[in-house]
Design an enzyme around this catalytic site. Structure first.
Site, PDB file in Angstrom:
ATOM      1  N   VAL A   1      35.840  41.536  39.980  1.00  0.00           N
ATOM      2  CA  VAL A   1      34.483  41.296  40.485  1.00  0.00           C
ATOM      3  C   VAL A   1      33.457  41.498  39.371  1.00  0.00           C
ATOM      4  O   VAL A   1      32.540  40.684  39.186  1.00  0.00           O
ATOM      5  CB  VAL A   1      34.182  42.247  41.673  1.00  0.00           C
ATOM      6  CG1 VAL A   1      32.733  42.135  42.104  1.00  0.00           C
ATOM      7  CG2 VAL A   1      35.113  41.946  42.835  1.00  0.00           C
TER       8      VAL A   1
ATOM      9  N   ASP B   1      33.144  49.586  30.975  1.00  0.00           N
ATOM     10  CA  ASP B   1      34.399  50.023  31.593  1.00  0.00           C
ATOM     11  C   ASP B   1      34.868  51.269  30.867  1.00  0.00           C
ATOM     12  O   ASP B   1      34.690  51.394  29.648  1.00  0.00           O
ATOM     13  CB  ASP B   1      35.455  48.911  31.490  1.00  0.00           C
ATOM     14  CG  ASP B   1      36.551  49.083  32.532  1.00  0.00           C
ATOM     15  OD1 ASP B   1      36.583  48.273  33.486  1.00  0.00           O
ATOM     16  OD2 ASP B   1      37.362  50.031  32.401  1.00  0.00           O
TER      17      ASP B   1
ATOM     18  N   THR C   1      33.716  46.354  47.454  1.00  0.00           N
ATOM     19  CA  THR C   1      33.806  46.366  48.919  1.00  0.00           C
ATOM     20  C   THR C   1      33.983  47.807  49.379  1.00  0.00           C
ATOM     21  O   THR C   1      34.999  48.435  49.084  1.00  0.00           O
ATOM     22  CB  THR C   1      34.995  45.493  49.367  1.00  0.00           C
ATOM     23  OG1 THR C   1      34.728  44.171  48.915  1.00  0.00           O
ATOM     24  CG2 THR C   1      35.152  45.499  50.876  1.00  0.00           C
TER      25      THR C   1
ATOM     26  N   LEU D   1      33.722  36.345  46.703  1.00  0.00           N
ATOM     27  CA  LEU D   1      34.451  35.484  45.757  1.00  0.00           C
ATOM     28  C   LEU D   1      35.909  35.366  46.136  1.00  0.00           C
ATOM     29  O   LEU D   1      36.539  36.359  46.486  1.00  0.00           O
ATOM     30  CB  LEU D   1      34.382  36.083  44.345  1.00  0.00           C
ATOM     31  CG  LEU D   1      33.003  36.506  43.841  1.00  0.00           C
ATOM     32  CD1 LEU D   1      33.130  37.161  42.471  1.00  0.00           C
ATOM     33  CD2 LEU D   1      32.090  35.297  43.780  1.00  0.00           C
ATOM     34  N   ARG D   2      36.421  34.142  46.050  1.00  0.00           N
ATOM     35  CA  ARG D   2      37.864  33.960  46.235  1.00  0.00           C
ATOM     36  C   ARG D   2      38.526  33.907  44.869  1.00  0.00           C
ATOM     37  O   ARG D   2      38.017  33.217  43.970  1.00  0.00           O
ATOM     38  CB  ARG D   2      38.153  32.641  46.945  1.00  0.00           C
ATOM     39  CG  ARG D   2      37.900  32.660  48.422  1.00  0.00           C
ATOM     40  CD  ARG D   2      37.876  31.249  48.938  1.00  0.00           C
ATOM     41  NE  ARG D   2      36.897  30.466  48.191  1.00  0.00           N
ATOM     42  CZ  ARG D   2      36.833  29.136  48.180  1.00  0.00           C
ATOM     43  NH1 ARG D   2      37.693  28.429  48.848  1.00  0.00           N
ATOM     44  NH2 ARG D   2      35.902  28.509  47.490  1.00  0.00           N
TER      45      ARG D   2
ATOM     46  N   PHE E   1      40.183  27.501  56.630  1.00  0.00           N
ATOM     47  CA  PHE E   1      41.037  28.653  56.970  1.00  0.00           C
ATOM     48  C   PHE E   1      41.835  28.427  58.249  1.00  0.00           C
ATOM     49  O   PHE E   1      42.052  29.336  59.039  1.00  0.00           O
ATOM     50  CB  PHE E   1      40.207  29.949  57.026  1.00  0.00           C
ATOM     51  CG  PHE E   1      40.037  30.522  55.644  1.00  0.00           C
ATOM     52  CD1 PHE E   1      39.310  29.820  54.687  1.00  0.00           C
ATOM     53  CD2 PHE E   1      40.634  31.704  55.271  1.00  0.00           C
ATOM     54  CE1 PHE E   1      39.184  30.289  53.391  1.00  0.00           C
ATOM     55  CE2 PHE E   1      40.521  32.189  53.974  1.00  0.00           C
ATOM     56  CZ  PHE E   1      39.794  31.476  53.043  1.00  0.00           C
TER      57      PHE E   1
ATOM     58  N   HIS F   1      44.858  26.686  57.791  1.00  0.00           N
ATOM     59  CA  HIS F   1      46.148  26.235  57.269  1.00  0.00           C
ATOM     60  C   HIS F   1      47.214  27.252  57.655  1.00  0.00           C
ATOM     61  O   HIS F   1      47.188  28.391  57.185  1.00  0.00           O
ATOM     62  CB  HIS F   1      46.118  26.086  55.743  1.00  0.00           C
ATOM     63  CG  HIS F   1      45.115  25.075  55.291  1.00  0.00           C
ATOM     64  ND1 HIS F   1      45.265  23.734  55.524  1.00  0.00           N
ATOM     65  CD2 HIS F   1      43.941  25.213  54.660  1.00  0.00           C
ATOM     66  CE1 HIS F   1      44.225  23.083  55.056  1.00  0.00           C
ATOM     67  NE2 HIS F   1      43.392  23.961  54.519  1.00  0.00           N
TER      68      HIS F   1
ATOM     69  N   CYS G   1      42.616  41.553  49.045  1.00  0.00           N
ATOM     70  CA  CYS G   1      41.433  41.763  49.901  1.00  0.00           C
ATOM     71  C   CYS G   1      41.755  41.818  51.391  1.00  0.00           C
ATOM     72  O   CYS G   1      41.516  42.837  52.034  1.00  0.00           O
ATOM     73  CB  CYS G   1      40.410  40.665  49.636  1.00  0.00           C
ATOM     74  SG  CYS G   1      39.958  40.558  47.905  1.00  0.00           S
TER      75      CYS G   1
ATOM     76  N   LYS H   1      43.977  44.798  52.623  1.00  0.00           N
ATOM     77  CA  LYS H   1      43.306  46.089  52.410  1.00  0.00           C
ATOM     78  C   LYS H   1      42.073  46.209  53.309  1.00  0.00           C
ATOM     79  O   LYS H   1      41.850  47.243  53.947  1.00  0.00           O
ATOM     80  CB  LYS H   1      42.910  46.193  50.934  1.00  0.00           C
ATOM     81  CG  LYS H   1      41.973  47.319  50.585  1.00  0.00           C
ATOM     82  CD  LYS H   1      41.828  47.468  49.070  1.00  0.00           C
ATOM     83  CE  LYS H   1      40.923  46.442  48.427  1.00  0.00           C
ATOM     84  NZ  LYS H   1      39.487  46.655  48.616  1.00  0.00           N
TER      85      LYS H   1
HETATM   86  C1  UGA Z   1      39.121  36.556  50.191  1.00  0.00           C
HETATM   87  C2  UGA Z   1      37.903  35.864  50.817  1.00  0.00           C
HETATM   88  O1  UGA Z   1      38.187  34.494  51.062  1.00  0.00           O
HETATM   89  C3  UGA Z   1      36.703  35.976  49.900  1.00  0.00           C
HETATM   90  O2  UGA Z   1      35.553  35.412  50.528  1.00  0.00           O
HETATM   91  C4  UGA Z   1      36.439  37.457  49.598  1.00  0.00           C
HETATM   92  O3  UGA Z   1      35.362  37.635  48.705  1.00  0.00           O
HETATM   93  C5  UGA Z   1      37.693  38.054  48.962  1.00  0.00           C
HETATM   94  O4  UGA Z   1      38.785  37.908  49.869  1.00  0.00           O
HETATM   95  C6  UGA Z   1      37.404  39.504  48.669  1.00  0.00           C
HETATM   96  O5  UGA Z   1      37.209  40.263  49.619  1.00  0.00           O
HETATM   97  O6  UGA Z   1      37.242  39.860  47.507  1.00  0.00           O
HETATM   98  P1  UGA Z   1      40.960  35.866  48.371  1.00  0.00           P
HETATM   99  O7  UGA Z   1      41.706  37.069  48.845  1.00  0.00           O
HETATM  100  O8  UGA Z   1      40.771  35.669  46.911  1.00  0.00           O
HETATM  101  O9  UGA Z   1      39.478  35.842  49.016  1.00  0.00           O
HETATM  102  O10 UGA Z   1      41.744  34.604  48.884  1.00  0.00           O
HETATM  103  P2  UGA Z   1      41.665  33.566  50.091  1.00  0.00           P
HETATM  104  O11 UGA Z   1      41.498  32.224  49.526  1.00  0.00           O
HETATM  105  O12 UGA Z   1      40.713  33.996  51.126  1.00  0.00           O
HETATM  106  O13 UGA Z   1      43.169  33.672  50.650  1.00  0.00           O
HETATM  107  C7  UGA Z   1      43.675  34.880  51.211  1.00  0.00           C
HETATM  108  C8  UGA Z   1      45.040  34.656  51.815  1.00  0.00           C
HETATM  109  O14 UGA Z   1      44.947  33.861  52.999  1.00  0.00           O
HETATM  110  C9  UGA Z   1      46.034  33.924  50.913  1.00  0.00           C
HETATM  111  O15 UGA Z   1      47.295  34.536  51.031  1.00  0.00           O
HETATM  112  C10 UGA Z   1      46.068  32.514  51.465  1.00  0.00           C
HETATM  113  O16 UGA Z   1      47.265  31.842  51.227  1.00  0.00           O
HETATM  114  C11 UGA Z   1      45.871  32.791  52.941  1.00  0.00           C
HETATM  115  N1  UGA Z   1      45.312  31.634  53.677  1.00  0.00           N
HETATM  116  C12 UGA Z   1      44.036  31.217  53.440  1.00  0.00           C
HETATM  117  C13 UGA Z   1      46.102  30.991  54.626  1.00  0.00           C
HETATM  118  O17 UGA Z   1      47.271  31.353  54.865  1.00  0.00           O
HETATM  119  N2  UGA Z   1      45.557  29.944  55.331  1.00  0.00           N
HETATM  120  C14 UGA Z   1      44.283  29.508  55.117  1.00  0.00           C
HETATM  121  O18 UGA Z   1      43.853  28.549  55.806  1.00  0.00           O
HETATM  122  C15 UGA Z   1      43.511  30.156  54.142  1.00  0.00           C
END
Ligand code: UGA
Length: 472
Positions: free
Chosen positions: A11, A30, A122, A153-154, A252, A254, A263, A266
């Site tokens: 982050v 850091d 967070t 952020l993703r 979201f 899929h 994220c 946790k």
């Molecule tokens: C997530 C959130 O999307 C961000 O907005 C947030 O800032 C971040 O956590 C955080 O708290 O820092 P991230 O963990 O990087 O981001 O990844 P995502 O793209 O959200 O995917 C999370 C998980 O859900 C992955 O394992 C992904 O494969 C799964 N997923 C996502 C699905 O199985 N189906 C979907 O439709 C979308």
């Protein structure tokens, strides 16, 4: 604006580099000298598309600096962001915020002039109140306001998410702090990204509620996928059908092997714990956590069944170790639970991932790491796609078939057309594809149950007809 970013993790680095790119003067701090040495030497210690270039460009332009010395960076800053890690605490799953409090203590003594201290990590509701208490106790004379500014952020898409956010949430009711934060985010505000002001506690909760809702949405479609398999429907059609409703939205939805990453697992756990502590249990989120954990393990059984029911002494290929594509992060990845299940069942597991193999090596000493998908497939009784990397979307099926002990493709991300794969002589198992997954077997099931007419076509019309008949 002068900004100090405390913490050069994911982050901190992304936010620091993006703020610098807006034209602010940013110093990233850091306590780990090796990390700072790497950054000073031009090496970005995390994998995020576009980040290394962004860092290099802003260092070159003199807007981005790295140091272990917190005091000078904080002393000249208008805004100090706390972006240190908040890992899950061992035992109870609660977020470990000791690093946030340690940073607050150090920041307190270094403050000069009016400064906004911003929690970006967070953190559970009420943490920013405690940060303020610590700062005031350590340095009662400080002219400081503590605000909350959660990030959304993703991984893998972080720079785009930072520069084109759906919204920016700022938790403060202080007028001077609002001015500073508006100035920090002015370049985005001009691009019409809405700046939402709320109380500090509301801002902290927004972050957890957003992640919990998204995790619940994924879990919802995953359970619908299981139902699709039983009733003979395609979850992708169902997702399209419900996602077209603006109130639901298509993102979201899929279906897959369960959510992972640093994220969602946790944050859902931490939110459940906070809610229990406040005697306001969040049963939907508790169920989300439990269903997702079970799902990851169930995926190993799905692969074993597809491979013929027993994998003892057989090779199984697993493509994809990271929790999603475009990252090297394997934390809480479904692949880990799946591979553990396969190993426990006696399989020899052969894996490939474009970026995640280094991180996975320490966690999975028993598996064979392969340099490409074809090497992983050699001699395998099934090949499972666990992460939807682009590299896995157009595999040479005839070549795979020639290498494998039996041609079985388990597509846990639904990135293949079942018909195509079957046409190449494979057995295909997807997720929630009740009408065309494992085609011959599905036909057989339908033939044995004459009261359930087989869909006449693979387009929507045939399936609607079938579902209507069943409802009647
Ligand atoms: C997530 C959130 O999307 C961000 O907005 C947030 O800032 C971040 O956590 C955080 O708290 O820092 P991230 O963990 O990087 O981001 O990844 P995502 O793209 O959200 O995917 C999370 C998980 O859900 C992955 O394992 C992904 O494969 C799964 N997923 C996502 C699905 O199985 N189906 C979907 O439709 C979308």
């Amino acid at each position: 604006m002068h900004i100090a970013m405390i913490g050069c993790g994911y982050v901190g680095l992304v936010s620091g580099a993006c703020f610098a790119d807006f034209g602010h003067s940013v110093t990233c701090v850091d306590s780990d000298p090796q990390r700072i040495d790497a950054l000073l030497g031009g090496r970005v210690p995390i994998f995020e598309p576009g980040l290394a270039e962004l860092v290099a460009r802003n260092v070159e332009a003199g807007r981005l600096a790295f140091t272990t010395a917190l005091a000078p960076a904080v002393g000249e800053a208008d805004a100090v962001f706390i972006a240190v890690g908040t890992p899950s605490r061992r035992g109870d799953g609660f977020a470990d915020i000791s690093h946030v409090f340690a940073a607050a203590r150090e920041i307190a003594s270094a403050l000069r002039g009016f400064t906004v201290v911003v929690t970006k990590s967070t953190v559970p509701v009420g943490t920013s109140d405690e940060v303020e208490r610590i700062i005031r106790a350590t340095n009662p004379a400080a002219d400081v306001v503590v605000a909350s500014n959660p990030e959304f952020l993703r991984e893998g898409a972080a720079i785009g998410d930072f520069k084109r956010p759906d919204r920016i949430v700022i938790g403060t009711t202080d007028e001077r702090a609002r001015e500073v934060m508006s100035e920090v985010y002015r370049p985005l505000f001009l691009n019409t990204s809405p700046l939402l002001f709320a109380s500090r506690r509301a801002a902290e909760l927004i972050k957890y509620a957003a992640n919990a809702f998204l995790a619940m949405k994924i879990t919802f479609i995953n359970e619908i996928a299981d139902l699709c398999e039983k009733v003979g429907a395609d979850v992708q059609d169902v997702a399209r059908g419900i996602g077209a409703d603006n109130r639901i939205g298509s993102k979201f939805l899929h279906a897959g092997p369960g959510f992972g990453g640093s994220c969602f697992p946790k944050d859902t756990l931490a939110l459940v714990k906070t809610a229990q502590d406040h005697d306001a249990p969040l049963r939907l989120i508790e169920a989300t956590v439990a269903v997702n954990d079970q799902r990851k393990r169930a995926m190993a059984r799905r692969i074993i069944t597809a491979a013929g029911g027993s994998v003892r002494g057989k090779a199984i290929a697993v493509l994809g170790l990271t929790f999603k594509p475009n990252t090297d992060d394997v934390r809480e990845a479904p692949s880990l639970a799946i591979i553990r299940g396969l190993l426990d069942a006696g399989a020899e597991v052969r894996v490939h991932d474009p970026e995640g193999m280094d991180q996975a090596r320490a966690l999975l000493p028993e598996v064979v790491f392969c340099k490409n998908p074809y090497e992983a497939a050699r001699g395998a009784s099934a090949l499972a796609i666990v992460t939807e990397w682009d590299q896995f979307r157009a595999l040479g099926l005839p070549r795979l078939k020639g290498l494998m002990a039996q041609p079985v493709l388990v597509d846990l991300r639904n990135i293949y057309s079942a018909r195509d794969v079957v046409r190449h002589g494979f057995r295909y198992v997807g997720i929630g594809r009740g009408d065309d997954d494992d085609l011959p077997a599905a036909r057989l099931r339908r033939a044995r149950r004459p009261e359930m007419p087989a869909p006449v076509a693979l387009d929507g019309v045939g399936r609607d007809h079938v579902l209507d008949r069943r409802r009647a």
